[in-house]
Design an enzyme around this catalytic site. Structure first.
Site, PDB file in Angstrom:
ATOM      1  N   GLU A 181      32.371  40.771  42.525  1.00  0.00           N
ATOM      2  CA  GLU A 181      32.653  39.328  42.607  1.00  0.00           C
ATOM      3  C   GLU A 181      32.270  38.797  43.985  1.00  0.00           C
ATOM      4  O   GLU A 181      31.817  37.658  44.128  1.00  0.00           O
ATOM      5  CB  GLU A 181      34.133  39.070  42.282  1.00  0.00           C
ATOM      6  CG  GLU A 181      34.406  39.258  40.800  1.00  0.00           C
ATOM      7  CD  GLU A 181      35.820  39.714  40.462  1.00  0.00           C
ATOM      8  OE1 GLU A 181      36.708  39.630  41.316  1.00  0.00           O
ATOM      9  OE2 GLU A 181      36.008  40.181  39.313  1.00  0.00           O
ATOM     10  N   SER A 222      37.259  47.267  32.957  1.00  0.00           N
ATOM     11  CA  SER A 222      38.118  47.134  31.775  1.00  0.00           C
ATOM     12  C   SER A 222      38.819  48.436  31.387  1.00  0.00           C
ATOM     13  O   SER A 222      39.016  48.706  30.199  1.00  0.00           O
ATOM     14  CB  SER A 222      37.322  46.576  30.583  1.00  0.00           C
ATOM     15  OG  SER A 222      36.813  45.293  30.887  1.00  0.00           O
ATOM     16  N   GLY A 282      41.334  46.466  37.278  1.00  0.00           N
ATOM     17  CA  GLY A 282      41.626  45.070  37.569  1.00  0.00           C
ATOM     18  C   GLY A 282      42.757  44.559  36.699  1.00  0.00           C
ATOM     19  O   GLY A 282      43.942  44.790  36.962  1.00  0.00           O
ATOM     20  N   GLY A 283      42.395  43.884  35.617  1.00  0.00           N
ATOM     21  CA  GLY A 283      43.379  43.223  34.755  1.00  0.00           C
ATOM     22  C   GLY A 283      44.578  44.076  34.385  1.00  0.00           C
ATOM     23  O   GLY A 283      45.728  43.622  34.481  1.00  0.00           O
ATOM     24  N   HIS A 324      33.039  44.440  46.326  1.00  0.00           N
ATOM     25  CA  HIS A 324      33.351  44.205  44.911  1.00  0.00           C
ATOM     26  C   HIS A 324      32.289  43.259  44.342  1.00  0.00           C
ATOM     27  O   HIS A 324      31.809  42.366  45.036  1.00  0.00           O
ATOM     28  CB  HIS A 324      34.756  43.601  44.782  1.00  0.00           C
ATOM     29  CG  HIS A 324      35.219  43.543  43.353  1.00  0.00           C
ATOM     30  ND1 HIS A 324      34.815  42.566  42.485  1.00  0.00           N
ATOM     31  CD2 HIS A 324      36.015  44.376  42.645  1.00  0.00           C
ATOM     32  CE1 HIS A 324      35.353  42.788  41.295  1.00  0.00           C
ATOM     33  NE2 HIS A 324      36.081  43.880  41.356  1.00  0.00           N
ATOM     34  N   GLU A 335      31.282  50.390  39.209  1.00  0.00           N
ATOM     35  CA  GLU A 335      31.800  49.340  38.339  1.00  0.00           C
ATOM     36  C   GLU A 335      30.636  48.560  37.736  1.00  0.00           C
ATOM     37  O   GLU A 335      30.096  47.644  38.378  1.00  0.00           O
ATOM     38  CB  GLU A 335      32.669  48.372  39.141  1.00  0.00           C
ATOM     39  CG  GLU A 335      33.870  49.006  39.788  1.00  0.00           C
ATOM     40  CD  GLU A 335      34.943  47.956  40.060  1.00  0.00           C
ATOM     41  OE1 GLU A 335      35.992  48.039  39.414  1.00  0.00           O
ATOM     42  OE2 GLU A 335      34.718  47.062  40.866  1.00  0.00           O
ATOM     43  N   ASN A 382      43.331  46.615  41.469  1.00  0.00           N
ATOM     44  CA  ASN A 382      42.808  45.423  42.153  1.00  0.00           C
ATOM     45  C   ASN A 382      43.465  44.186  41.549  1.00  0.00           C
ATOM     46  O   ASN A 382      43.152  43.807  40.428  1.00  0.00           O
ATOM     47  CB  ASN A 382      41.280  45.379  41.970  1.00  0.00           C
ATOM     48  CG  ASN A 382      40.672  44.130  42.569  1.00  0.00           C
ATOM     49  OD1 ASN A 382      41.321  43.408  43.340  1.00  0.00           O
ATOM     50  ND2 ASN A 382      39.424  43.869  42.231  1.00  0.00           N
ATOM     51  N   TRP A 383      44.360  43.577  42.317  1.00  0.00           N
ATOM     52  CA  TRP A 383      45.093  42.408  41.794  1.00  0.00           C
ATOM     53  C   TRP A 383      44.283  41.121  41.914  1.00  0.00           C
ATOM     54  O   TRP A 383      44.735  40.065  41.496  1.00  0.00           O
ATOM     55  CB  TRP A 383      46.433  42.269  42.520  1.00  0.00           C
ATOM     56  CG  TRP A 383      47.389  43.405  42.255  1.00  0.00           C
ATOM     57  CD1 TRP A 383      47.211  44.449  41.388  1.00  0.00           C
ATOM     58  CD2 TRP A 383      48.681  43.630  42.853  1.00  0.00           C
ATOM     59  NE1 TRP A 383      48.296  45.294  41.418  1.00  0.00           N
ATOM     60  CE2 TRP A 383      49.218  44.805  42.312  1.00  0.00           C
ATOM     61  CE3 TRP A 383      49.432  42.936  43.803  1.00  0.00           C
ATOM     62  CZ2 TRP A 383      50.467  45.305  42.670  1.00  0.00           C
ATOM     63  CZ3 TRP A 383      50.672  43.434  44.174  1.00  0.00           C
ATOM     64  CH2 TRP A 383      51.187  44.608  43.608  1.00  0.00           C
ATOM     65  N   LYS A 384      43.104  41.214  42.515  1.00  0.00           N
ATOM     66  CA  LYS A 384      42.220  40.048  42.675  1.00  0.00           C
ATOM     67  C   LYS A 384      43.004  38.851  43.227  1.00  0.00           C
ATOM     68  O   LYS A 384      43.903  39.033  44.033  1.00  0.00           O
ATOM     69  CB  LYS A 384      41.549  39.713  41.345  1.00  0.00           C
ATOM     70  CG  LYS A 384      40.870  40.919  40.695  1.00  0.00           C
ATOM     71  CD  LYS A 384      39.885  40.502  39.654  1.00  0.00           C
ATOM     72  CE  LYS A 384      39.439  41.703  38.862  1.00  0.00           C
ATOM     73  NZ  LYS A 384      38.172  41.511  38.207  1.00  0.00           N
ATOM     74  N   GLY A 419      36.253  42.832  33.687  1.00  0.00           N
ATOM     75  CA  GLY A 419      36.970  41.683  33.155  1.00  0.00           C
ATOM     76  C   GLY A 419      36.456  41.203  31.811  1.00  0.00           C
ATOM     77  O   GLY A 419      36.796  40.107  31.363  1.00  0.00           O
TER      78      GLY A 419
HETATM   79  C1  PEP Z   1      37.884  45.124  38.979  1.00  0.00           C
HETATM   80  O1  PEP Z   1      38.303  44.027  39.292  1.00  0.00           O
HETATM   81  O2  PEP Z   1      37.451  45.884  39.851  1.00  0.00           O
HETATM   82  C2  PEP Z   1      37.937  45.517  37.576  1.00  0.00           C
HETATM   83  C3  PEP Z   1      37.432  46.678  37.220  1.00  0.00           C
HETATM   84  O3  PEP Z   1      38.496  44.630  36.718  1.00  0.00           O
HETATM   85  P1  PEP Z   1      38.864  44.903  35.158  1.00  0.00           P
HETATM   86  O4  PEP Z   1      39.606  46.211  35.092  1.00  0.00           O
HETATM   87  O5  PEP Z   1      39.718  43.736  34.770  1.00  0.00           O
HETATM   88  O6  PEP Z   1      37.593  44.972  34.410  1.00  0.00           O
END
Ligand code: PEP
Length: 251
Positions: free
Chosen positions: A97, A212, A233-234, A95, A167, A9-11, A173
């Protein structure tokens, strides 16, 4: 045997140049034959990613779609069928967010899930509890309600070929990761919830862990019996790190 899936997920990250560089890095990765890989760029970079990844094993997904099935008067939104037309194959639904910052409700997300499926996309339903909910002992109830919203409205068959991403909000994050045992317990509960309606759907539905995930933690998480890959994500913004996470999902 479920085929693992690793999703990046590049957000809201990227420019045309950085996306080109990231994709170039992805095309240099050795991906295992037995793992599905998908990346979710911003809406703006979807067609660039579809074109640049054409012929590669990496599929492209969108981070959102409209709840309205048909194209039409809905300024600023993109219909699921338009995503399909652009070569997109997956879509994230709910998601955390979007649930928290954009106030997306279960009722709205069920509609998005349905139109995505009907258009031929693979919906990835994101579920998870906040830290306060975990500390209050509500983890299973919260996650169960988020999954039940789809089952109650669309039936358990909505998850045939579908994907659920667990998640924990407190792990997204933050650098905090659920332990493999914590994640496994929730994944097993989700699978059990599906099994109450259909053993077959429960057996084939892919349930990803997100929060994460890094190359260093991936193998242990993906080694748990009900964890079928990850939503990253990151770490997915670094091609080498993401490639290593994808390899960790292989058998
Ligand atoms: C996400 O954005 O779905 C996510 C899991 O981010 P991260 O891996 O940065 O926690």
């Amino acid at each position: 045997m479920r085929r693992p899936l690793v999703a990046g997920n590049w957000k809201m990250h990227g420019t045309r140049a950085s996306v080109a560089e990231l994709i170039e890095g992805l095309t240099r990765q050795a991906f295992a034959d037995d793992v599905d890989v998908v990346v979710f760029p911003t809406l703006l970079h979807l067609t660039q990613a579809v074109a640049a990844l054409d012929g590669s094993v990496v599929a492209v997904g969108a981070q959102n779609c409209a709840a309205q099935a048909e194209q039409g008067a809905l300024t600023g939104e993109v219909a699921a069928q338009q995503l399909v037309d652009a070569g997109v194959r997956y879509v994230l639904i709910g998601h955390s967010e979007r649930r928290s910052l954009l106030a997306e409700s279960d009722a709205l997300l069920v509609r998005k899930f349905a139109v995505a499926r009907d258009a031929g996309l693979v919906p990835v339903l994101c579920v998870g509890e906040t830290l306060a909910e975990r500390e209050a002992g509500q983890t299973f109830a919260v996650v169960k309600a988020q999954v039940a919203a789809v089952i109650d409205a669309l039936g358990v068959d909505a998850f045939v070929g579908g994907v659920i991403a667990y998640e924990p909000v407190w792990a997204i994050g933050t650098g905090l990761t659920a332990t493999p045992e914590q994640a496994q317990a929730v994944h097993a509960a989700i699978r059990e919830q599906l099994a109450v309606c259909s053993a077959q759907v429960a057996q084939q539905a892919r349930i990803l862990y997100g929060g994460s995930v890094k190359a260093a933690s991936a193998a242990e998480l993906f080694g748990m019996p009900d964890i079928d890959g990850g939503l990253v994500g990151g770490a997915s913004l670094n091609a080498d790190e993401f490639g290593a996470i994808c390899r960790a999902a292989g058998n």
